[in-house]
Design a protein around this motif. Structure first.
Motif, PDB file in Angstrom:
ATOM      1  N   PHE A 108       0.857  -1.174   0.000  1.00  0.00           N
ATOM      2  CA  PHE A 108       0.000   0.000   0.000  1.00  0.00           C
ATOM      3  C   PHE A 108       0.899   1.231   0.000  1.00  0.00           C
ATOM      4  N   ILE A 109       0.687   2.123  -0.956  1.00  0.00           N
ATOM      5  CA  ILE A 109       1.499   3.339  -1.060  1.00  0.00           C
ATOM      6  C   ILE A 109       0.650   4.541  -0.664  1.00  0.00           C
ATOM      7  N   LEU A 137       7.872   5.099  -9.312  1.00  0.00           N
ATOM      8  CA  LEU A 137       7.871   4.272  -8.099  1.00  0.00           C
ATOM      9  C   LEU A 137       7.034   3.016  -8.303  1.00  0.00           C
ATOM     10  N   ILE A 138       5.850   3.181  -8.855  1.00  0.00           N
ATOM     11  CA  ILE A 138       4.981   2.028  -9.102  1.00  0.00           C
ATOM     12  C   ILE A 138       5.662   1.040 -10.050  1.00  0.00           C
ATOM     13  N   GLU A 139       6.228   1.558 -11.125  1.00  0.00           N
ATOM     14  CA  GLU A 139       6.894   0.686 -12.096  1.00  0.00           C
ATOM     15  C   GLU A 139       8.109  -0.006 -11.485  1.00  0.00           C
ATOM     16  N   GLY A 140       8.824   0.713 -10.608  1.00  0.00           N
ATOM     17  CA  GLY A 140       9.970   0.117  -9.937  1.00  0.00           C
ATOM     18  C   GLY A 140       9.577  -1.026  -9.016  1.00  0.00           C
ATOM     19  N   ILE A 141       8.471  -0.837  -8.292  1.00  0.00           N
ATOM     20  CA  ILE A 141       7.983  -1.893  -7.396  1.00  0.00           C
ATOM     21  C   ILE A 141       7.493  -3.084  -8.204  1.00  0.00           C
ATOM     22  N   LYS A 142       6.797  -2.820  -9.287  1.00  0.00           N
ATOM     23  CA  LYS A 142       6.328  -3.900 -10.158  1.00  0.00           C
ATOM     24  C   LYS A 142       7.502  -4.729 -10.675  1.00  0.00           C
ATOM     25  N   GLY A 143       8.571  -4.046 -11.036  1.00  0.00           N
ATOM     26  CA  GLY A 143       9.730  -4.746 -11.570  1.00  0.00           C
ATOM     27  C   GLY A 143      10.413  -5.640 -10.549  1.00  0.00           C
ATOM     28  N   ALA A 149       0.505  -7.435  -4.917  1.00  0.00           N
ATOM     29  CA  ALA A 149      -0.669  -6.620  -5.241  1.00  0.00           C
ATOM     30  C   ALA A 149      -0.431  -5.212  -4.696  1.00  0.00           C
ATOM     31  N   ILE A 150      -0.461  -4.223  -5.579  1.00  0.00           N
ATOM     32  CA  ILE A 150      -0.167  -2.839  -5.197  1.00  0.00           C
ATOM     33  C   ILE A 150      -1.451  -2.028  -5.141  1.00  0.00           C
ATOM     34  N   GLU A 181      -6.453   8.219 -11.654  1.00  0.00           N
ATOM     35  CA  GLU A 181      -6.235   7.979 -13.086  1.00  0.00           C
ATOM     36  C   GLU A 181      -4.912   7.243 -13.317  1.00  0.00           C
ATOM     37  N   LEU A 182      -3.896   7.614 -12.543  1.00  0.00           N
ATOM     38  CA  LEU A 182      -2.603   6.944 -12.673  1.00  0.00           C
ATOM     39  C   LEU A 182      -2.706   5.475 -12.282  1.00  0.00           C
ATOM     40  N   ALA A 183      -3.432   5.204 -11.210  1.00  0.00           N
ATOM     41  CA  ALA A 183      -3.607   3.815 -10.775  1.00  0.00           C
ATOM     42  C   ALA A 183      -4.307   2.993 -11.856  1.00  0.00           C
ATOM     43  N   ALA A 184      -5.314   3.587 -12.490  1.00  0.00           N
ATOM     44  CA  ALA A 184      -6.023   2.888 -13.566  1.00  0.00           C
ATOM     45  C   ALA A 184      -5.086   2.632 -14.742  1.00  0.00           C
TER      46      ALA A 184
END
Length: 228
Positions: A108-109, A137-143, A149-150, A181-184
């Motif tokens: 959770f961010i 940040l989101i893309e870095g965590i995904k990688g 689950a973010i 919108e960014l999360a979507a």
């Protein structure tokens, strides 16, 4: 960290301490009571407090001093929280390795509150600057944690008095709209927790920015179905 990042970090922390009194006082507001007095619960609440630590044992909350309140109030264990006063989305990039080592199933961010206060020495468009780094940040965590689950949490509101004193906080609603919108776009979850504070002003500490323990327990009640 290279020299440019060192300069940016120095500007951020220096500006928060010297020019942005509302942000600079956030930690003081959270520390106005001793940790012992903050974590006292009556017998009926004790089991609930323990259950949150169990429910969210495979979770890490990443954020600023507002997020830090989860461990400060002993609602979650320290290993489930990465939160620091003055943390911006840009500075949070440095936490990805630590987050990866903890290997949570759920992330959770909760960032953005400090970003809105970024001074002109850093950017003349704090919102866009912040969202650009939020996406990184989101893309870095995904990688690093492809199976986690973010969930992105909305920026929490402040009291009317604080908003009057610090007009930058008036952009919280717009920021949250763009964050959703960014999360979507990133195909991750978004959770609006702002109503907890909007519906009950007594959840705020005296600084009008940070929160009492009951805010966090209500927030976790809203989020617990996402970690089952």
């Amino acid at each position: 960290m290279n020299m440019v990042k060192k300069v940016i970090s120095t500007l951020i922390m220096g500006s928060f301490a010297l020019a942005l009194s509302a942000c600079g006082n956030e930690q003081a507001g959270q520390n106005q009571q001793s940790p012992t007095s903050q974590i006292q619960v009556n017998p009926g609440e004790a089991a609930t407090a323990a259950s949150y630590k169990t429910i969210f044992q495979n979770t890490v909350f990443l954020g600023d001093s507002i997020t830090e309140g989860l461990s400060y109030h002993d609602i979650l264990n320290e290993e489930n929280v990465i939160g620091d006063a003055g943390k911006t989305t840009e500075l949070a990039l440095a936490n990805i390795d630590d987050l990866t080592k903890r290997n949570p199933k759920f992330v959770f961010i909760m960032l953005g509150s400090d970003d809105l206060l970024l001074p002109p020495q850093i950017t003349d468009n704090p919102m866009q600057y912040s969202l650009n780094y939020y996406e990184k940040l989101i893309e870095g965590i995904k990688g690093k944690l492809p199976d986690a689950a973010i969930t992105v949490l909305s920026v929490t509101p402040v009291t009317a008095e604080v908003e009057k004193e610090t007009p930058a906080y008036k952009h919280i609603s717009e920021y949250n709209h763009r964050l959703k919108e960014l999360a979507a776009k990133q195909k991750i979850a978004y959770a609006d927790v702002s109503s907890i504070a909007s519906d009950d002003q007594d959840v705020f500490t005296s600084d009008g920015v940070h929160f009492k323990p009951k805010f966090y327990t209500r927030m976790l009640d809203l989020l617990k179905d996402q970690v089952n």
